[in-house]
Design a protein around this motif. Structure first.
Motif, PDB file in Angstrom:
ATOM      1  N   MET A 325     -23.077  34.196  -3.003  1.00 34.38           N
ATOM      2  CA  MET A 325     -24.134  33.620  -2.473  1.00 34.38           C
ATOM      3  C   MET A 325     -23.545  32.868  -1.219  1.00 34.38           C
ATOM      4  N   ALA A 326     -22.673  32.352  -1.086  1.00 33.34           N
ATOM      5  CA  ALA A 326     -21.840  31.749   0.067  1.00 33.34           C
ATOM      6  C   ALA A 326     -21.644  32.351   1.172  1.00 33.34           C
ATOM      7  N   GLN A 327     -21.025  33.814   0.687  1.00 35.64           N
ATOM      8  CA  GLN A 327     -20.950  34.753   1.918  1.00 35.64           C
ATOM      9  C   GLN A 327     -21.990  35.177   2.281  1.00 35.64           C
ATOM     10  N   TYR A 328     -23.276  35.596   1.613  1.00 29.58           N
ATOM     11  CA  TYR A 328     -24.476  36.118   2.322  1.00 29.58           C
ATOM     12  C   TYR A 328     -25.020  34.805   3.202  1.00 29.58           C
ATOM     13  N   TYR A 329     -24.904  33.743   2.874  1.00 27.31           N
ATOM     14  CA  TYR A 329     -25.390  32.877   3.866  1.00 27.31           C
ATOM     15  C   TYR A 329     -24.496  32.629   4.896  1.00 27.31           C
ATOM     16  N   GLU A 330     -23.215  32.800   5.061  1.00 35.17           N
ATOM     17  CA  GLU A 330     -22.265  32.744   6.059  1.00 35.17           C
ATOM     18  C   GLU A 330     -22.562  33.592   7.073  1.00 35.17           C
ATOM     19  N   GLU A 331     -22.578  35.038   6.457  1.00 33.26           N
ATOM     20  CA  GLU A 331     -22.967  35.972   7.370  1.00 33.26           C
ATOM     21  C   GLU A 331     -24.229  36.123   8.009  1.00 33.26           C
ATOM     22  N   THR A 332     -25.277  35.555   7.426  1.00 31.87           N
ATOM     23  CA  THR A 332     -26.598  35.404   7.940  1.00 31.87           C
ATOM     24  C   THR A 332     -26.592  34.351   8.992  1.00 31.87           C
TER      25      THR A 332
END
Ligand code: ADP
Ligand code: MG
Length: 476
Positions: A325-332
């Motif tokens: 989830m954290a990776q998804y957020y940071e990428e976005t």
């Protein structure tokens, strides 16, 4: 009478090694019974255990994550008892000298931080499984799980309510999954817990007698089992009775705990160092090596999200719940250049879809790249926030990325002043009565006109421009 409950948890986490703790057999879940049990696991005479170094690596990783000292020398002991799923007649465990010493975990209770002490974490092996279904009048034994490495994490009796116990358990679960040392699958038994519960009168300094509830395997059941047990003990004591130290079982169908057996004492197990295994010696280089593989931990990540992206503590918690989830957020957030907008859309809108369909972020049909595309169109005013919800819904249903959906459904926001003005004029012309009332002082009608314009444009007119134009025209 005011009562206080005291709770300490013993959590068994199955370590994610490929092979078992003391043999080369596979630990993979779900194989046909007894196809993953080798000579060591079924305790054929003459076989010898060989310790799996990977299990030590994972235990050290956990120790470092909770700020614990790593014991440079720990000892495997035999815990002797008889059970059909334990062919050796003893379980190999660490007793006097565990690999991980005292540490701590911080939990959040209604915005308040609370530190929970970890007494120790030790390595041990799992037992097999008795199968009671499909064996009429008999039990089956599956030894596939026998010898699977476990890290047993023991907390101090620092927890004071079922709610705190669940918060602690969730935190621990998040941590071991972040560390990649456990898959966290509670249904498959990879993460399970024994809850020790006692009660005492408020102000009393000594602990009461505890009961231990065995093997509860869901967060909800842990909460319910502890709540039931607290109530049972309080009722018992208020009626003049006494709590006996014992092992109890939680029955989720009836929502009650029942006595299983009297509590066994350590001496009943006749612990002694396993003569087949040398002490486990860990040197500085090994610890430094493990240190290099440490990921950013949940608490640090959450603090960084608050600081770097200006997120609220709540959003930061939701967005760091898992590494994925954290990776998804940071990428976005990075790709769109809209960290706040990204937080809103992922923590509330997208999470809503995920929760409804019981999916995790890795299963989201809306990828980080698609979410980025949507946020860009909101930020550059191509669509309003309201229309964006429809676009997200279409993306979720597989209708393509944001630009495709916007083009296909003609959702582009109308920002051409001339076009909006035309609609505004039409709406005013069609509503002479309302116009008269508005001009006579009934200002609440302004909203009615806005609504009519938005309706006539299918919600696509830029709301700020509509407001501005209406104000000018309605004034006359
Ligand atoms: P065991 O259950 O194997 O005898 P311990 O005596 O070390 O092991 O205790 C195990 C767990 O019980 C720990 O998590 C500890 O915090 C908890 N505990 C100990 N005493 C109490 C008590 N009076 N009330 C609630 N929990 C307790
Ligand atoms: Mg115990």
């Amino acid at each position: 009478m005011e009562w206080e409950s005291v709770i300490g948890l013993e959590v068994h986490t199955q370590l994610l090694t490929k092979s078992k703790a003391f043999s080369g057999a596979s630990t993979k879940y779900g194989a046909a019974p007894n196809t993953q049990a080798c000579a060591v696991d079924i305790a054929l005479p003459g076989v010898l255990p060989v310790f799996n170094k990977e299990a030590a690596r994972m235990a050290v990783k956990f120790g470092l994550a909770i700020g614990a000292a790593i014991n440079r020398r720990s000892v495997f002991a035999r815990k002797n008892y008889f059970y059909p799923d334990l062919p050796k007649g003893y379980q190999i465990s660490q007793y006097e000298l565990p690999i991980v010493a005292k540490g701590r975990v911080t939990i959040d209770i209604d915005g308040q931080e609370k530190v929970v002490g970890i007494t120790r974490a030790h390595l041990e092996e799992d037992a097999g499984k008795s199968l009671h279904e499909d064996f009429h009048g008999m039990s089956g034994i599956d030894l596939n799980r026998a010898g699977t490495p476990l890290l047993e994490i023991v907390s101090e009796p620092d927890l004071r309510s079922a709610k705190e116990a669940v918060a602690y358990l969730k935190k621990l679960h998040q941590l071991v999954v972040y560390l990649g040392i456990c898959d966290g699958n509670m249904q498959e038994g990879s993460f399970r817990c024994d809850a020790n519960v006692s009660v005492r009168r408020k102000g009393e300094t000594k602990f009461g007698t505890r009961a231990e509830i065995k093997n509860v395997n869901s967060f909800r059941f842990v909460e319910k089992a502890i709540e039931y047990e607290i109530e049972r003990q309080v009722e018992l004591l208020e009626a003049g009775g006494k709590v006996v130290q014992e092992t109890r079982l939680y029955d989720s169908d009836k929502n009650e705990t029942r006595s299983m057996r009297g509590k066994e004492e350590a001496m009943d197990y006749r612990y002694f160092p396993d003569p087949d295994l040398p002490p486990l010696v860990i040197d500085e280089a090994f610890v430094r090596d493990v240190e290099k593989t440490m990921p950013e931990l949940p608490d640090a990540k959450r603090a960084r999200f608050i600081k770097d992206y200006g997120l609220s503590p709540y959003d930061a918690s939701v967005l760091t719940a898992s590494r994925e989830m954290a990776q998804y957020y940071e990428e976005t957030a990075t790709a769109s250049g809209q960290p706040k907008l990204a937080a809103n859309w992922i923590a509330s809108e997208l999470s809503g879809y995920l929760n409804r369909e019981n999916k995790d972020i890795t299963q989201s049909p809306v990828t980080a790249r698609m979410m980025t595309g949507l946020l860009k169109r909101i930020a550059d005013n191509t669509i309003s926030g309201k229309i964006a919800k429809d676009v997200l819904d279409a993306m979720w249903s597989g209708e393509g990325d944001a630009d495709t959906v916007i083009a296909k459904q003609g959702l582009r926001q109308i920002t051409d002043t001339g076009a909006i003005e035309k609609v505004v004029d039409e709406v005013i012309a069609k509503n002479p009565k309302q116009l008269e009332q508005y001009r006579a002082g009934k200002e609440a009608l302004f909203g009615y006109f806005v609504g009519q314009v938005m309706k006539a444009t299918g919600g696509k007119a830029n709301p700020a421009q509509v407001n501005e134009l209406l104000k000018k025209k309605l004034a006359g």
